[in-house]
Design an enzyme around this catalytic site. Structure first.
Site, short mmCIF file in Angstrom:
data_model
loop_
_atom_site.label_atom_id
_atom_site.label_comp_id
_atom_site.label_asym_id
_atom_site.label_seq_id
_atom_site.Cartn_x
_atom_site.Cartn_y
_atom_site.Cartn_z
N ASP A 30 0.87 -1.17 0.00
CA ASP A 30 0.00 0.00 0.00
C ASP A 30 0.91 1.23 0.00
OD1 ASP A 30 -2.42 1.60 0.48
OD2 ASP A 30 -1.56 1.88 2.47
N ASP A 32 -0.19 5.03 0.80
CA ASP A 32 -0.46 6.04 1.82
C ASP A 32 -0.54 5.41 3.20
OD1 ASP A 32 -0.80 8.33 0.02
OD2 ASP A 32 -2.54 7.21 -0.71
N ASP A 188 -1.48 -0.64 6.21
CA ASP A 188 -1.61 0.07 7.49
C ASP A 188 -3.04 0.14 8.01
OD1 ASP A 188 -2.39 3.43 6.93
OD2 ASP A 188 -2.09 2.02 5.29
#
Length: 245
Positions: A30, A32, A188
């Site tokens: 991922d 961001d 995240d």
């Protein structure tokens, strides 16, 4: 000597699902909140977007949209604030605002560079699977000096469903000619972890400080890093990873 929190949450104390017994052939990241610290940049672009329409948008307001791909986020903002603009027009405006901000102020989480170098040194191909615009993502990674690590950048706009559906990870694996069970994903958010698990992939969860790491989704990750990417200890991680390669 006190154990590192990474070892404690990587299966040694039974607090997660523990190491998986499989051969890993591809790493997906991922963008961001995982590779780059971009929360402030996204918030600022959203704040400006809405302020142009006379709407106040706080950081607390932004929390409701974290982890969603850009089209889903914009659809929800449009509905919640009664905007009359076309969804794609809002997405384009948001992207233009974000690009201008991000190219000058994005931060690569410090542990990510040695992590990428270590994975590359082990011969593991890498790609990015992001809810953000792929062209902007590529520019940001170029500015940060890590674009060359990634063979592909796949955006959620290129698949039918965004996270927590597994589509983006499955598409990235398809492009890299790799079976889902041979992929490790770095994420995240709960939506991202859920998407990786739905894809049948091994997941490294890096929830941001303040996130509840006892959340059942985070606990299903094979490797859990409390405190997010800044807290990743690469030596500990590679001791866990190497038997899986």
């Amino acid at each position: 000597m006190m154990e590192s929190p990474l070892a404690f949450l990587a299966g040694e104390k039974g607090t997660s699902s523990g190491p998986v017994r499989r051969t890993l052939e591809l790493a997906l990241f991922d963008l961001d909140g995982t590779l780059i610290d971009s929360e402030d940049n996204h918030y600022e672009s959203d704040r400006i977007l809405l302020s142009r329409r006379g709407i106040s948008f706080s950081r607390e307001d932004k929390a409701a949209y974290v982890g969603k791909d850009i089209h889903e986020m914009v659809r929800r903002i449009r509905a919640n604030y009664g905007l009359e603009d076309d969804v794609q027009a809002l997405v384009d405006e948001k992207n233009a605002l974000y690009r201008k901000i991000a190219l000058s102020s994005s931060r690569l989480y410090p542990p990510m560079k040695p992590l990428l170098e270590g994975l590359a040194g082990r011969g593991l191909p890498m790609a990015v699977a992001t809810g953000s615009n792929s062209a902007i993502a590529s520019e940001i990674l170029e500015v940060l000096g890590v674009r060359s690590f990634f063979t592909h950048i796949v955006s959620s706009s290129e698949v039918r469903r965004g996270k927590p559906a597994p589509d983006i990870f499955l598409e990235a694996a398809r492009r890299m000619n790799t079976k889902p069970e041979s992929v490790i994903v770095f994420e995240d958010t709960k939506y991202g972890v859920e998407a990786a698990l739905n894809a049948g992939m091994t997941c490294v969860a890096l929830p941001a400080p303040g996130e509840r790491t006892d959340d059942p989704l985070f606990r299903r990750a094979s490797y859990l890093v409390p405190g997010g990417p800044d807290a990743l200890v690469t030596d500990d991680f590679f001791r866990w990873l190497d038997p899986l390669l």
